[in-house]
Design an enzyme around this catalytic site. Structure first.
Site, mmCIF file in Angstrom:
data_model
loop_
_atom_site.group_PDB
_atom_site.id
_atom_site.type_symbol
_atom_site.label_atom_id
_atom_site.label_comp_id
_atom_site.label_asym_id
_atom_site.label_seq_id
_atom_site.Cartn_x
_atom_site.Cartn_y
_atom_site.Cartn_z
ATOM 1 N N TRP A 164 28.595 36.101 47.396
ATOM 2 C CA TRP A 164 29.296 34.982 46.487
ATOM 3 C C TRP A 164 29.692 33.904 47.090
ATOM 4 C CZ3 TRP A 164 34.838 34.868 45.018
ATOM 5 C CH2 TRP A 164 35.093 33.815 43.882
ATOM 6 N N ASP A 245 35.576 43.738 46.258
ATOM 7 C CA ASP A 245 35.660 42.722 45.343
ATOM 8 C C ASP A 245 34.904 43.203 44.149
ATOM 9 O OD1 ASP A 245 35.783 40.478 43.811
ATOM 10 O OD2 ASP A 245 34.578 39.235 45.058
ATOM 11 N N LYS A 281 34.434 39.056 33.497
ATOM 12 C CA LYS A 281 33.051 39.223 32.569
ATOM 13 C C LYS A 281 33.014 40.465 31.634
ATOM 14 C CE LYS A 281 31.003 36.666 35.905
ATOM 15 N NZ LYS A 281 31.748 35.744 36.794
#
Length: 439
Positions: A164, A245, A281
């Protein structure tokens, strides 16, 4: 006789104006010249969004967006979130007073159960501490900050290549040096598992290893559970520190337990670790910024005392960072997690999102193959979660944007949520043309 007030004021004003007229130009220069504060580059993701919004073409397609879209390309407010919101708005006892520094316990405790498992040995043995954060980004930063203060001096953070875009800046911002370990195989467009193992094995003992439990961002490529077990063996042998994560639990496969399986396995094996958890999300709470940070210490007679000490330091860090967390998003999540019926409905909402994305993967691959698009496209369905590494190169990406008004990141990553039944055929045709023309 004393002068009048108006005369005194006029005289003072005249003196001030006279002083202002004689100020040296050097006194008005900035303390922040370009040599000290250079112009920062625009964030790539937000720049892409800005360009897409400025595009007036009626057929434009946004495949860069990192947020779920329904089949009409619209943001989707989860039905269960609407219900939770209604419950909160009708609660006459609700107020907007400050919450606890670590967040409300009915939120943090349920968030821990969701990630670690309600029957987790770490929870039962009281060796977990949890702090509400500003979404997953805040949780990653919080973990980085804690480790920078209290973990081994000189330790480096090993991150997947690629990872990311915000991971490295977050860790570097608190003083860590980041090092890549191999992850994505450009030839197979799958996992470079041997390279990953080798990179983690070769890292200096006691390194921090950043891991994506599911729906790896940006590749959509995940290790299998058996592969996670191999990685756990290597990480234990080198005394590395796992930093998970998790931004997509339940959103990736549709199963909350499956998407957290790697974290739960590591805890069962007695690892000391941290987890950054996002509800952006899986609850669609992108702008509301709901997240949680969990630290799990290893099993020992002193585990509970250790967690108590760690909790006290986390509270101090939270206090100076944000004082205490925002409440609304946590209340939405807590309302759902603490209600059996709402929780079951949420799981159905998760399946709605994950299944639509799987359908779009199947549709895109099918249409690319039907068009005899050069190359192989099985990786589209082999990958999982919101993103897919298509294998398109920057020149092809630019052509898609300039000629077909299809927007994606320059590395060829697309958000599957940007596809729908109205645009997937056009996207496949455009992909086929730019790939064929570059052969």
């Amino acid at each position: 006789m004393a002068p009048s007030t108006s005369s005194s004021s006029s005289s003072s004003l005249a003196r001030l104006n006279n002083i202002a007229n004689h100020i040296s130009p050097a006194m008005s220069t900035t303390n922040f010249p370009e040599s000290v504060v250079p112009q920062a580059p625009e964030d790539g993701m937000f720049g892409l969004t800005r360009a897409f919004r400025a595009d007036t073409d009626a057929l434009k397609v946004d495949l860069g967006v990192g947020a779920y879209r329904d089949n009409d390309a619209k943001p989707w407010v989860l039905p269960v979130v609407k219900k939770a919101d209604e419950i909160l708005r009708n609660n006459a006892a609700l107020n907007h007073e400050y919450g606890p520094i670590a967040g409300t316990p009915d939120f943090t405790s349920k968030a821990a159960e969701l990630m670690l498992g309600a029957d987790s040995p770490a929870i039962k043995e009281k060796r977990v501490t949890s702090v509400q954060s500003i979404s997953g980004t805040g949780a990653v930063h919080f973990g980085a900050l804690f480790l920078a203060r209290f973990y081994k001096a000189g330790a480096k953070v090993y991150v997947s290549n690629p990872t990311w875009a915000n991971h490295k800046p977050i860790f570097e911002n608190v003083g860590f040096q980041c090092v890549d370990y191999p992850y994505f195989d450009k030839q197979t467009r799958g996992l470079d598992f041997e390279g990953m193992k080798r990179g983690i094995q070769e890292a200096p003992e006691g390194s921090i290893i950043l891991l994506h439990p599911c729906a790896h961002n940006p590749t959509g490529v995940d290790p299998t559970l058996d592969q996670w077990k191999e990685l756990a063996t290597i990480i234990r042998s080198k005394n590395h520190f796992p930093f998970f994560d998790c931004a997509y639990q339940g959103f990736a496969s549709g199963s909350l337990a499956r998407d957290a399986a790697s974290v739960r396995y590591f805890i069962e094996q007695g690892f000391e670790l941290v987890v950054a958890q996002s509800f952006a999300k899986n609850f669609g709470l992108y702008g509301e910024r709901a997240g949680c940070f969990h630290l799990v210490t290893g099993p020992s007679p002193q585990a509970e005392a250790t967690i108590t000490r760690i909790s006290s330091q986390l509270a101090l860090l939270q206090r100076v960072e944000i004082s205490n967390p925002p409440l609304y998003a946590g209340r939405i999540v807590s309302t759902v997690l603490n209600d059996e019926k709402l929780f079951a409905e949420w799981e159905e909402n998760l399946l709605t999102m994950s299944n639509r994305i799987k359908d779009m993967r199947a549709a895109l691959r099918s249409k690319l193959e039907a068009l005899n698009t050069p190359g192989t496209w099985n990786h589209i369905t082999d990958q999982i979660g919101m993103f897919s590494f298509t294998g398109l190169n920057p020149d092809q990406v630019k052509k898609l944007r300039d000629e077909y008004h299809i927007y994606m990141t320059t590395n060829g990553r697309i958000s599957m949520a940007g596809l729908n039944t109205s645009n997937v055929e056009r996207v496949a045709e455009a992909f086929c043309k730019v790939v064929s023309e570059s052969q």
